[in-house]
Design an enzyme around this catalytic site. Structure first.
Site, short mmCIF file in Angstrom:
data_model
loop_
_atom_site.label_atom_id
_atom_site.label_comp_id
_atom_site.label_asym_id
_atom_site.label_seq_id
_atom_site.Cartn_x
_atom_site.Cartn_y
_atom_site.Cartn_z
CB CYS A 117 49.76 42.72 37.56
SG CYS A 117 49.58 43.05 39.34
CG HIS A 260 53.53 41.83 37.09
ND1 HIS A 260 53.64 43.14 37.50
CD2 HIS A 260 52.90 41.16 38.10
CE1 HIS A 260 53.10 43.27 38.70
NE2 HIS A 260 52.66 42.08 39.09
CG ASN A 290 53.14 43.64 42.33
OD1 ASN A 290 52.81 44.42 41.45
ND2 ASN A 290 52.51 42.49 42.50
#
Length: 335
Positions: A117, A260, A290
């Site tokens: 990430c 993020h 995500n």
């Protein structure tokens, strides 16, 4: 000590791509014991995109790249370097070379960065170093992940979170006086690697000549949600503040905060600790979930296309996740 920076860095254009297949919370509630209300209240996610059929990581990475190239008005042959940030490659040896071939960037060096990430932020900083020391002039940075391939769809703790996608950015050399990438901060805590990972597990199967019976496979995504939350809301504000202090900037100078896209609770907690109002926080988490290395460039491209980000705006981008790694990049949007 004499500075080695001879060129500035300009963010020229962005692009993105997501799969066609949309998986809603209602659909997931038919697979595991959950509901749309439960998922949305805890994560801020309503749906996510998932690759299907023969479409691959390289296909969506190439679409995002072509989108960015078209906006920049340059050819793939003008690209000197391709950095692909991904933790879900087509090939364990790396997939950037496949992307290079797919878009026809035959003059470009290409390599992968694996930092989950945080990957896109780290890739952008890496690209900037090559430009600032005059090694390359045009760099394509891509964040792309296919987390659906590594998701246990019977695990309610993780299957509700992840989706697939790709985002791209083109960085170009410019005069130092026109430099857009103002500062960065990167860090790692390897002692906490097991809080979010895809572990390689040995099993008593065929093995090989030197280690009979010790062959194995990568498992699914595992995550300690509470620990990841505590890590993110502690380290990310510190990283952002460090960057601002090093540039003699204050939180009030920030036009947009782009984190993020992990979980709405994390986004809210980080912005609250920094006292950044919610209207300055960019989020598309509800639509995509995500998407790991793709989340920041995907949200960035949408915000630029929607004209939310205006010329001269100061953006702070922060990635955080597996490793555990985290990093911040400060830049000004001057298309």
């Amino acid at each position: 000590m004499k500075s080695s920076i001879t060129q500035g860095v300009k963010l020229l254009a962005t692009g993105s791509a997501v799969p066609d297949l949309c998986i809603s919370n209602e659909l997931i509630s038919n697979i595991v014991d959950t509901s749309d209300e439960w998922i949305f209240n805890r994560t801020g996610i309503k749906e996510r995109r998932v690759l299907s059929g023969s479409t691959s990581l390289i296909d969506i990475a190439a679409l995002a790249s072509t989108n960015a190239l078209n906006k920049a008005g340059i050819s793939a042959l003008d690209i000197d370097l391709i950095i692909l940030a991904t933790s879900t490659p087509n090939d364990l040896f790396g997939s950037a070379s496949q992307l290079q071939a797919k878009i026809g960037a035959s003059k470009a060096l290409a390599f992968d960065i694996t930092a989950a990430c945080s990957g896109f932020v780290i890739a952008m900083v890496t690209a900037a170093q090559f430009i600032q020391n005059a090694s390359y002039s045009n760099v394509l940075v891509v964040g792309a992940d296919v987390l659906s391939n590594w998701t246990n769809w019977s695990d309610r703790r993780t299957c509700i979170l992840f989706g697939d996608g790709a985002g791209a950015a083109i960085l170009q050399s410019c005069s130092i006086s026109n430099n857009n990438l103002l500062g960065f901060h990167l860090n790692t805590n390897g002692r906490k690697f097991d809080q979010l990972n895809i572990q390689y597990e040995y099993s008593n199967t065929d093995g090989n000549f030197f280690s009979p019976g010790l062959k194995g496979n990568f498992n699914y995504i595992t995550m300690n949600g509470k620990e990841v939350y505590k890590f993110a809301v502690s380290k990310v504000p510190q990283s952002i503040q460090y960057c601002l202090d090093s540039l003699n900037l204050s939180v009030e100078h920030i036009d947009w905060l782009l984190l993020h896209q992990a979980n709405e609770r994390i986004l809210n907690a980080v912005s609250s600790r920094l006292m950044i109002p919610s209207e300055k926080v960019i989020s598309n988490l509800a639509k995509y979930g995500n998407t790991s290395a793709a989340s920041i460039p995907l949200a960035l491209n949408e915000a630029i296309e929607d004209s939310r980000i205006q010329s001269g705006d100061l953006l702070v981008m922060s990635g955080f996740g597996a490793g555990l790694t985290w990093g911040t990049l400060v830049f000004r949007w001057n298309p």
